[in-house]
Design an enzyme around this catalytic site. Structure first.
Site, PDB file in Angstrom:
ATOM      1  N   SER A 270       0.827  -1.212   0.000  1.00 25.27           N
ATOM      2  CA  SER A 270       0.000   0.000   0.000  1.00 25.27           C
ATOM      3  C   SER A 270       0.859   1.260   0.000  1.00 25.27           C
ATOM      4  O   SER A 270       0.343   2.357  -0.194  1.00 25.27           O
ATOM      5  CB  SER A 270      -0.924  -0.009   1.227  1.00 25.27           C
ATOM      6  OG  SER A 270      -0.153  -0.156   2.391  1.00 25.27           O
ATOM      7  N   CYS A 363       3.811 -11.691  12.184  1.00 25.68           N
ATOM      8  CA  CYS A 363       4.688 -11.104  13.196  1.00 25.68           C
ATOM      9  C   CYS A 363       3.867 -10.556  14.361  1.00 25.68           C
ATOM     10  O   CYS A 363       4.322  -9.708  15.107  1.00 25.68           O
ATOM     11  CB  CYS A 363       5.578 -10.027  12.583  1.00 25.68           C
ATOM     12  SG  CYS A 363       4.670  -8.704  11.799  1.00 25.68           S
TER      13      CYS A 363
HETATM   14  N1  SAH Z   1       7.731  -8.402   3.530  1.00 27.73           N
HETATM   15  C1  SAH Z   1       8.473  -7.218   3.906  1.00 27.73           C
HETATM   16  C2  SAH Z   1       7.993  -6.604   5.196  1.00 27.73           C
HETATM   17  C3  SAH Z   1       6.524  -6.299   5.244  1.00 27.73           C
HETATM   18  S1  SAH Z   1       6.087  -5.099   6.397  1.00 27.73           S
HETATM   19  C4  SAH Z   1       9.959  -7.529   3.955  1.00 27.73           C
HETATM   20  O1  SAH Z   1      10.343  -8.688   3.812  1.00 27.73           O
HETATM   21  O2  SAH Z   1      10.730  -6.608   4.160  1.00 27.73           O
HETATM   22  C5  SAH Z   1       4.423  -4.846   6.039  1.00 27.73           C
HETATM   23  C6  SAH Z   1       4.158  -4.052   4.791  1.00 27.73           C
HETATM   24  O3  SAH Z   1       2.776  -4.106   4.558  1.00 27.73           O
HETATM   25  C7  SAH Z   1       4.535  -2.583   4.843  1.00 27.73           C
HETATM   26  O4  SAH Z   1       5.377  -2.280   3.781  1.00 27.73           O
HETATM   27  C8  SAH Z   1       3.204  -1.842   4.690  1.00 27.73           C
HETATM   28  O5  SAH Z   1       3.315  -0.688   3.866  1.00 27.73           O
HETATM   29  C9  SAH Z   1       2.353  -2.867   4.002  1.00 27.73           C
HETATM   30  N2  SAH Z   1       0.901  -2.815   4.230  1.00 27.73           N
HETATM   31  C10 SAH Z   1       0.256  -2.580   5.391  1.00 27.73           C
HETATM   32  N3  SAH Z   1      -1.085  -2.708   5.212  1.00 27.73           N
HETATM   33  C11 SAH Z   1      -1.276  -3.029   3.923  1.00 27.73           C
HETATM   34  C12 SAH Z   1      -2.427  -3.315   3.133  1.00 27.73           C
HETATM   35  N4  SAH Z   1      -3.657  -3.309   3.663  1.00 27.73           N
HETATM   36  N5  SAH Z   1      -2.242  -3.617   1.832  1.00 27.73           N
HETATM   37  C13 SAH Z   1      -1.019  -3.650   1.285  1.00 27.73           C
HETATM   38  N6  SAH Z   1       0.110  -3.400   1.983  1.00 27.73           N
HETATM   39  C14 SAH Z   1      -0.015  -3.088   3.289  1.00 27.73           C
END
Ligand code: SAH
Length: 416
Positions: A270, A363
């Site tokens: 997002s 997490c």
């Molecule tokens: N997989 C990543 C870490 C994910 S952290 C890695 O390995 O580094 C979680 C992520 O989810 C963040 O980047 C945040 O922007 C995104 N996020 C949070 N809510 C969301 C939603 N409803 N739809 C899409 N992305 C989302």
């Protein structure tokens, strides 16, 4: 060794007089068992009014030394235990010993020289409660979760930098701590305490892949270091596949999938700044032939909205990675978190080619691995795509688990 201007000189030395605490029998048992948290409502007697950073000695029912920790009157988590057992003096030598032990624990990770970004100190789990240190190549990022640490920085930081030389040290603070400016002695989130100023991201390597991390503005301390081993597993599963990486952030899993030989990698998040960083991370690794050959697509939007649309439009992938943010940080949020996991499991399998692989991480510290696994398996089965689980992973070497609350990460691998 000297720190920037007078940043640390405004901070007073810790009080020489220690607080003496007596606690409930239950708390005594918990502390004796090695738990690092003492909550305010477990304190039955206290020698005098304390201030943040005081060293608090907990005595048992027989008035013997039980434990010593950092006192924080602004938090219900009143004392973070540094040590329990025989009496010790908390001084520079003691900090040095804690840091050295943490460094030692990480040695196997660093042997091949392919990884220069990792967690050096994982708070409570490394015996330094309320404090995290991440390393990104030559930049250390120190993140504090309690004002109690401020009074000890003048002793702690020189020991840290002596044991772990670096060019720069950036200070980050938890949200709760940023709300207490009166306790911060002029320090603020994002200050460089040591070394040259920082204007943008720093580049580091993880298993030989180059990444940027933004220690000043990024989530966590700039990168999700805790997923390194899961990313490596994904790399091994990605050959010849179409991969969808949902909640991609700056493309960690995506880049590993590409190096592993995925034809197509779609990164969905997002946050458009996060996806722009993902694109830059791909650009940083174009000398790797498989990365150069992989097609990388970016999708900005809400996963809960985009995934059903993609499935309805007939999109299918061979490998789907789901790594959402924490849904349950508090007890009351558990039910909602589990239903969000169930929903994501349904959306994930709907986009999966028959026989494809689902990688699903959680997490949320309040959701245990059993509840998570059961919820995901049930939701997929009800959606007509029962899972064949082939791996469950937890923490990597640099994110050790020192107490039950320290276990937050779990990741499922299944075919469906
Ligand atoms: N997989 C990543 C870490 C994910 S952290 C890695 O390995 O580094 C979680 C992520 O989810 C963040 O980047 C945040 O922007 C995104 N996020 C949070 N809510 C969301 C939603 N409803 N739809 C899409 N992305 C989302």
């Amino acid at each position: 060794m000297s720190f920037h201007s007078d940043l640390l000189t405004a901070i007073p030395a810790p009080a020489t007089r220690r607080l003496a605490l007596h606690v409930t029998r239950d708390a005594e048992r918990v502390l004796r068992g090695g738990h690092p948290w003492l909550f305010a409502n477990s304190i039955v007697r206290q020698s005098h009014v304390g201030s943040p950073g005081d060293l608090a000695v907990v005595f048992d029912q027989k008035r013997r030394f039980l434990a010593i920790g950092l006192y924080d009157p602004t938090s219900p988590l009143r004392v973070r235990i540094l040590h329990q057992g025989a009496p010790v003096t908390i001084d520079r030598a003691w900090w040095r010993q804690q840091v050295s032990a943490a460094i030692q624990r990480r040695a196997p990770l660093l042997r091949d020289g392919q990884t220069t970004g990792y967690r050096l100190v994982h708070g409570e789990n490394d015996g330094l409660p309320g404090l995290v240190v991440d390393r990104y190549d030559q930049t250390l990022v120190l993140k504090l979760y309690t004002a109690a640490w401020l009074l000890h920085l003048a002793d702690f930081l020189p020991e840290l930098l002596a044991a772990q030389p670096a060019q720069r040290l950036v200070l980050r603070m938890s949200r709760a701590l940023q709300k207490e400016p009166a306790l911060l002695y002029g320090l603020s989130d994002g200050m460089v305490l040591w070394g040259p100023a920082l204007s943008g991201p720093v580049i580091f390597t993880e298993n030989g892949l180059r990444f940027e991390a933004d220690p000043l503005h990024g989530q966590k301390t700039g990168f999700f270091l805790d997923q390194r081993e899961n990313r490596a597993r994904v790399e091994a599963l990605a050959t010849g596949r179409r991969v969808l990486n949902v909640f991609a952030y700056n493309g960690g899993f995506s880049l590993y999938a590409a190096r592993g030989g995925a034809h197509l990698v779609t990164s969905l998040d997002s946050s458009s700044p996060a996806l722009e960083a993902a694109a830059r991370n791909f650009a940083l690794n174009q000398t790797i032939p498989t990365v150069a050959q992989a097609r990388h697509e970016l999708l900005v939007g809400d996963a809960f909205q985009l995934l059903p649309e993609m499935a309805a439009a007939g999109a299918r992938f061979d490998l789907v990675i789901l790594d959402p943010p924490a849904f349950a940080k508090q007890q009351a949020e558990i039910e909602r978190a589990l239903s969000a996991y169930a929903q994501l499991a349904r959306l994930g399998v709907a986009l999966l080619q028959p026989g494809g692989t689902l990688v699903f991480a959680s997490c949320s510290s309040r959701v245990g691995i059993d509840a998570f696994t059961a919820t995901v398996q049930q939701a997929a089965a009800l959606a007509g795509r029962p899972l064949h689980l082939f791996a469950q992973t937890t923490h990597a070497l640099d994110h050790p688990i020192g107490f039950p609350e320290g276990a937050y990460l779990k990741c499922l691998y299944a075919t469906a």
